[in-house]
Design a protein around this motif. Structure first.
Motif, mmCIF file in Angstrom:
data_model
loop_
_atom_site.group_PDB
_atom_site.id
_atom_site.type_symbol
_atom_site.label_atom_id
_atom_site.label_comp_id
_atom_site.label_asym_id
_atom_site.label_seq_id
_atom_site.Cartn_x
_atom_site.Cartn_y
_atom_site.Cartn_z
ATOM 1 N N TYR A 1 35.872 36.330 24.820
ATOM 2 C CA TYR A 1 36.273 36.529 26.797
ATOM 3 C C TYR A 1 37.566 35.320 26.775
ATOM 4 O O TYR A 1 37.235 34.829 27.601
ATOM 5 N N ASN A 2 38.424 35.819 25.701
ATOM 6 C CA ASN A 2 39.148 35.524 26.227
ATOM 7 C C ASN A 2 40.883 36.227 25.741
ATOM 8 O O ASN A 2 41.204 36.757 25.047
ATOM 9 N N PRO A 3 41.307 35.997 27.495
ATOM 10 C CA PRO A 3 41.160 35.475 28.722
ATOM 11 C C PRO A 3 40.857 35.449 29.124
ATOM 12 O O PRO A 3 40.023 37.415 29.076
ATOM 13 N N PHE A 4 39.473 34.967 30.383
ATOM 14 C CA PHE A 4 39.305 36.012 31.117
ATOM 15 C C PHE A 4 39.460 35.571 32.912
ATOM 16 O O PHE A 4 40.356 34.692 32.835
ATOM 17 N N PHE A 5 39.599 36.584 32.936
ATOM 18 C CA PHE A 5 40.596 36.891 33.832
ATOM 19 C C PHE A 5 39.533 37.644 35.254
ATOM 20 O O PHE A 5 38.672 38.945 35.185
ATOM 21 N N VAL A 6 39.206 36.989 36.445
ATOM 22 C CA VAL A 6 37.990 37.623 37.707
ATOM 23 C C VAL A 6 38.647 37.516 38.533
ATOM 24 O O VAL A 6 40.285 36.613 39.148
ATOM 25 N N TYR A 7 39.156 38.754 39.756
ATOM 26 C CA TYR A 7 39.568 39.303 40.412
ATOM 27 C C TYR A 7 38.893 39.707 41.682
ATOM 28 O O TYR A 7 37.235 39.831 41.106
ATOM 29 N N GLY A 8 38.676 39.113 42.909
ATOM 30 C CA GLY A 8 38.176 39.279 44.001
ATOM 31 C C GLY A 8 39.217 39.107 45.438
ATOM 32 O O GLY A 8 39.855 38.347 44.927
ATOM 33 N N GLY A 9 38.554 39.840 46.437
ATOM 34 C CA GLY A 9 39.046 39.193 47.952
ATOM 35 C C GLY A 9 38.975 37.839 48.371
ATOM 36 O O GLY A 9 38.183 37.249 47.242
ATOM 37 N N VAL A 10 39.636 37.328 48.553
ATOM 38 C CA VAL A 10 39.296 35.862 50.175
ATOM 39 C C VAL A 10 38.124 35.513 49.802
ATOM 40 O O VAL A 10 37.416 36.070 50.384
ATOM 41 N N GLY A 11 37.395 34.481 49.660
ATOM 42 C CA GLY A 11 36.186 33.889 50.012
ATOM 43 C C GLY A 11 34.641 34.167 49.037
ATOM 44 O O GLY A 11 34.291 34.171 49.162
ATOM 45 N N LEU A 12 35.019 35.441 48.720
ATOM 46 C CA LEU A 12 34.259 35.399 47.351
ATOM 47 C C LEU A 12 33.496 34.899 46.582
ATOM 48 O O LEU A 12 32.332 35.357 45.648
ATOM 49 N N GLY A 13 34.184 33.628 45.713
ATOM 50 C CA GLY A 13 33.923 32.743 44.822
ATOM 51 C C GLY A 13 35.074 32.527 43.576
ATOM 52 O O GLY A 13 33.514 32.171 42.282
ATOM 53 N N LYS A 14 35.430 33.417 43.816
ATOM 54 C CA LYS A 14 36.543 32.687 42.407
ATOM 55 C C LYS A 14 36.720 31.680 41.913
ATOM 56 O O LYS A 14 36.485 31.059 41.401
ATOM 57 N N THR A 15 37.280 31.048 43.006
ATOM 58 C CA THR A 15 37.831 29.565 42.735
ATOM 59 C C THR A 15 35.722 28.493 42.447
ATOM 60 O O THR A 15 36.100 27.777 41.292
ATOM 61 N N HIS A 16 34.468 29.397 43.190
ATOM 62 C CA HIS A 16 33.407 28.555 42.851
ATOM 63 C C HIS A 16 32.880 28.230 41.015
ATOM 64 O O HIS A 16 33.004 27.792 41.210
ATOM 65 N N LEU A 17 33.189 30.248 40.841
ATOM 66 C CA LEU A 17 32.986 30.307 39.496
ATOM 67 C C LEU A 17 33.418 29.591 38.360
ATOM 68 O O LEU A 17 33.460 29.158 38.064
ATOM 69 N N ILE A 18 34.930 29.830 38.557
ATOM 70 C CA ILE A 18 36.452 29.230 37.756
ATOM 71 C C ILE A 18 36.070 28.163 37.123
ATOM 72 O O ILE A 18 35.888 26.853 36.657
ATOM 73 N N GLN A 19 35.105 27.443 38.327
ATOM 74 C CA GLN A 19 35.759 25.111 38.620
ATOM 75 C C GLN A 19 34.521 25.059 37.725
ATOM 76 O O GLN A 19 34.906 24.551 37.226
ATOM 77 N N ALA A 20 33.575 26.182 38.062
ATOM 78 C CA ALA A 20 31.944 25.792 38.251
ATOM 79 C C ALA A 20 32.075 25.583 36.089
ATOM 80 O O ALA A 20 31.184 25.473 35.485
ATOM 81 N N ILE A 21 33.014 26.239 35.390
ATOM 82 C CA ILE A 21 32.878 27.099 34.124
ATOM 83 C C ILE A 21 33.056 25.307 33.843
ATOM 84 O O ILE A 21 32.681 24.696 32.430
ATOM 85 N N GLY A 22 34.333 24.891 34.007
ATOM 86 C CA GLY A 22 34.708 24.038 33.668
ATOM 87 C C GLY A 22 33.738 22.640 34.247
ATOM 88 O O GLY A 22 33.520 21.934 33.249
#
Ligand code: ADP
Ligand code: MG
Length: 451
Positions: free
Chosen positions: A148-169
């Motif tokens: 999964y490189n690159p991993f591209f995640v998309y979705g509307g505002v406030g649905l958890g994108k930042t949460h998820l990608i930071q959680a990976i880090g």
């Protein structure tokens, strides 16, 4: 061993296998209610949990039960309403993520990686709306740069994108004891770093900073679209990392093909990896998220109030959390138990606050900008599909945000009032069925409130 003990032991094993949030979400209110001829009957609080546990955990649970009782042949799942509410009576000590707002300060952003430790995979509630994205995120941690490189995640505002990608880090940091270097940046930060590099004639430093990482996490990539120099630089950084098998993780509010100003070569790079979306969670998952947040914060609310919040707050998870914080704050300050009525009032009040005045033109401009068309064409006679949908959305938003009359809205867009009514109702209905439409609307609203 009686049923209760058997189930507690089974749950004990499951708790080890699942993340904290998932365990709390799906299994906390479960019970073993009966066994007959090798069939064990498991009761869950709602249909959603029933289906989820049935599909995902059935095998594991049966396996564990068999270890305790070898007469077990199969499981039957059922829904039992409030009667079996076995909500943990003793709140747990750990409260990583208190909901008091100010407690957020406890979390220190790591200057090295830019990651906020509050975002973890454990605290991310998984359900049908984000399942694929979560699965991809979890597997990246085990196979960095390979899968999964690159991993591209998309979705509307406030649905958890930042949460998820930071959680990976954060998970990578933890798992590899800082031997693998993740780095999180917003695209604004990336852009300003490029500008800094150019202005101070230190592009080499800037390049090195970004190419020195093992996992580059870049948030809200849609904002670099159209900024030539930044895109160019990102493209080179991307290639350099990609060629040395470093992991790249990207988030956006829409899929690559819908970022109109994104350079073609970047777009095709993004499409070469895994693209996963996050949509707005359904009612049952909203309940699950609220319960998980309450548990993390070690707080309690009446089930009817939780139900009310989940039903009324429909924008996104950020708003869901915000309302929850408000209600808990109220409860604490007043030292009374919040009832449904009070909760409803709090929800309504904050909705009014959000509807701060915006002008008609701000709305039209945002719609036009989002769809990359001109505001003139919105009120023209053009009936092409690329214009009809934006126009309907514009009418919907004029009503939804500004509560304007249909004749006024019709006139504003050169149509009569029946068209305005029809457009509003069409979009209003479809929003519930069509997550991608819902996302478009949320993104446009964000544009409006940003302006
Ligand atoms: P986005 O980046 O998509 O705009 P965020 O990642 O900032 O959204 O999420 C908004 C808030 O909702 C954050 O506080 C986040 O922790 C919370 N949140 C989003 N999705 C989940 C989830 N699946 N489980 C738990 N909390 C979530
Ligand atoms: Mg975000």
């Amino acid at each position: 061993m009686d049923l209760e003990q058997l189930w507690q032991s089974t749950l004990g094993e499951m708790e080890v296998q699942l993340s904290r949030a998932n365990f709390a979400t799906w299994l906390k209110n479960s019970r073993l209610v009966d066994k007959k001829d090798g069939t064990f009957y498991v009761a869950l609080p709602n249909n959603f949990a029933k289906e989820w546990v049935e599909n995902k955990y059935q095998k594991n649970i049966l396996g564990i039960i068999r270890n305790f009782d070898d007469s077990a042949k199969k499981l039957e799942f059922m829904v039992a309403g409030r009667g079996i509410d076995t909500e943990a009576k003793k709140p747990t000590k750990s409260s990583l993520n208190k909901l008091d707002g100010e407690i957020d300060l406890e979390f220190k952003i790591d200057p090295e990686t830019n990651l906020n430790p509050k975002y973890t995979l454990q605290s991310f509630v998984v359900g049908p709306s984000n399942e694929l994205a979560f699965a991809a995120a979890s597997s990246i941690v085990g196979e960095i740069g390979v899968k999964y490189n690159p991993f591209f995640v998309y979705g509307g505002v406030g649905l958890g994108k930042t949460h998820l990608i930071q959680a990976i880090g954060n998970e990578i940091k933890l798992r590899y004891h800082n031997k693998i270097k993740p780095r999180y940046v917003s695209s604004e930060k990336f852009t300003s770093d490029v500008v800094w590099g150019i202005r101070n004639k230190r592009m080499e430093d800037m390049k090195k900073r970004y190419r020195d990482v093992d996992v580059l996490i870049i948030d809200d990539i849609q904002f670099i679209g159209g900024k030539e120099k930044t895109e160019e630089e990102f493209f080179h950084t991307f290639n350099a990392l990609y060629e040395s098998n470093k992991q790249i993780i990207i988030s956006s509010d829409r899929p690559p093909q819908s970022i109109p100003t994104l350079e073609e070569r970047l777009r095709s790079r993004f499409e070469g990896g895994l693209i996963a979306d996050i949509v707005y969670p359904e009612y049952e998952m909203r309940v699950a998220i609220l319960k998980s947040k309450l548990q993390e914060a070690n707080k309690k609310l009446n089930d009817a109030v939780i139900d009310m919040i989940a039903k009324k707050v429909k924008k996104n998870i950020r708003e869901l959390e915000g309302i929850l914080k408000k209600i808990l704050f109220y409860q604490e300050k007043k030292q009374i138990e919040v009832t449904e009525k009070i909760a409803e009032e709090i929800i309504e009040k904050s909705a009014q606050l959000l509807q701060k005045r915006v002008s008609d033109n701000q709305i039209l401009k945002a719609v036009a900008e989002f769809f990359n068309i001109s505001t003139e064409v919105l009120s023209s006679h053009n009936r092409r599909k690329e214009v009809v949908e934006p126009r309907q959305i514009a009418m919907y938003l004029l009503r939804d945000i500004s509560e304007l009359s249909y004749p006024y809205i019709g006139e504003k867009l050169g149509k009569d009032h029946t068209t305005a009514i029809h457009s509003y109702e069409k979009i209003n209905q479809e929003i519930n069925r069509n997550p991608s439409l819902n996302q478009k609307i949320l993104s446009i609203k964000e544009l409006i409130y940003k302006s």
